[in-house]
Design a protein around this motif. Sequence first.
Motif, PDB file in Angstrom:
ATOM      1  N   GLN A   1       0.836  -1.177   0.000  1.00  0.00           N
ATOM      2  CA  GLN A   1       0.000   0.000   0.000  1.00  0.00           C
ATOM      3  C   GLN A   1       0.879   1.237   0.000  1.00  0.00           C
ATOM      4  O   GLN A   1       1.979   1.233   0.534  1.00  0.00           O
TER       5      GLN A   1
ATOM      6  N   ARG B   1       1.308   3.970   1.704  1.00  0.00           N
ATOM      7  CA  ARG B   1       0.972   4.613   2.968  1.00  0.00           C
ATOM      8  C   ARG B   1       1.967   5.728   3.267  1.00  0.00           C
ATOM      9  O   ARG B   1       3.173   5.541   3.126  1.00  0.00           O
TER      10      ARG B   1
ATOM     11  N   SER C   1       3.094   8.792   6.149  1.00  0.00           N
ATOM     12  CA  SER C   1       3.003   9.188   7.554  1.00  0.00           C
ATOM     13  C   SER C   1       3.565  10.592   7.720  1.00  0.00           C
ATOM     14  O   SER C   1       4.589  10.935   7.130  1.00  0.00           O
TER      15      SER C   1
ATOM     16  N   SER D   1      -8.661   5.249   5.248  1.00  0.00           N
ATOM     17  CA  SER D   1      -7.252   4.968   5.568  1.00  0.00           C
ATOM     18  C   SER D   1      -6.643   6.004   6.497  1.00  0.00           C
ATOM     19  O   SER D   1      -5.500   5.845   6.924  1.00  0.00           O
TER      20      SER D   1
ATOM     21  N   ARG E   1      -1.594   9.296   9.506  1.00  0.00           N
ATOM     22  CA  ARG E   1      -1.375   8.393   8.387  1.00  0.00           C
ATOM     23  C   ARG E   1      -2.549   8.426   7.412  1.00  0.00           C
ATOM     24  O   ARG E   1      -3.697   8.652   7.803  1.00  0.00           O
TER      25      ARG E   1
ATOM     26  N   THR F   1      -3.398   6.588   3.153  1.00  0.00           N
ATOM     27  CA  THR F   1      -2.916   5.734   2.080  1.00  0.00           C
ATOM     28  C   THR F   1      -3.379   6.285   0.742  1.00  0.00           C
ATOM     29  O   THR F   1      -4.577   6.523   0.543  1.00  0.00           O
TER      30      THR F   1
END
Length: 302
Positions: free
Chosen positions: A194, A196, A198, A233, A251, A253
């Motif tokens: 994924q 993702r 942060s 997400s 976070r 995604t």
Amino acid sequence: MTPRWTLFAKVLLFVVLLAASAGLKRGGIFEEETLIHIRPVFRFLSILVALNVALVLFTSVYRSRKGLSPKQQDAILLGIQNVYYIFVVLISVAAGITLYGLDLKEVFYSLSIIAAALAIVTKDYISEVISGLIMTFSGQLSVGDYISIGNIKGRVSTLTITKVVLLNEDDDLVHLPNTKVFNGELVNYTQRMQRRVSIEFQVALANIPNVDDFETQLIDALHDYEDLIIPGSHSLRVVDLHKDSAEFKFRYTLHDRSPNIERDIRRKTSRTVINYIQSVGQKKAGPETAWPPERGIPAQHS
């Protein structure tokens, strides 16, 4: 000159060099002593041309299979080019020794002590080269990957023989030694299943009366990017608690990783955090007294 004609010229040059190297002695143009010095030159040049032709053919076939443009690079191509440069240097050194009429075995045997000293002196450089080749051919890194090494994050711009060049979020080129990347805590975000992302930040506890409301504000701020972010997400996680502050990690995604989109979202998130803190501070301070009041007359207080 087109790439095809350039390749044809190199192949033709290779054939001419081979023919010249084989025909010098038969033609009787030069004496034997002269041939001893001339023929190695032709052989050396023919080997260099052959290596270059092999490199061009490999890159052409590889690009066509991978669908890469003529100027586009990836880790495998850069690794093959680095190996090509290493071979060219080694062959050049061997050719130089041969041109002086020396035997390679005797030279390396007599220089064994010096070679050992050179190995000790250049061990760091050799380690950089080996680490770079391992990362390149093992698939750990590719051009365009978004990675982090310790506190350094960025997108891989290029892979050289001894360095990994990153383009960080400030559009600065960061040159990292291959051994630091190879032996460090490497996180490759691009190769994860994924996409993702942060965002980490620290906020004073006094400025966050409600964490859930704070999370809602961050999610609502990314409404313009909802088509680029996978629904549901978003998450705000408390990484660490201190006496007067807390470290947070927000976070989300993405459907597809994009440096420009990530930069815009980070900017939007940072401004949302600042605006939220300012709004909390204004609520604590209470409404300010309007000044000047209507008609420019100071307010009267009893």
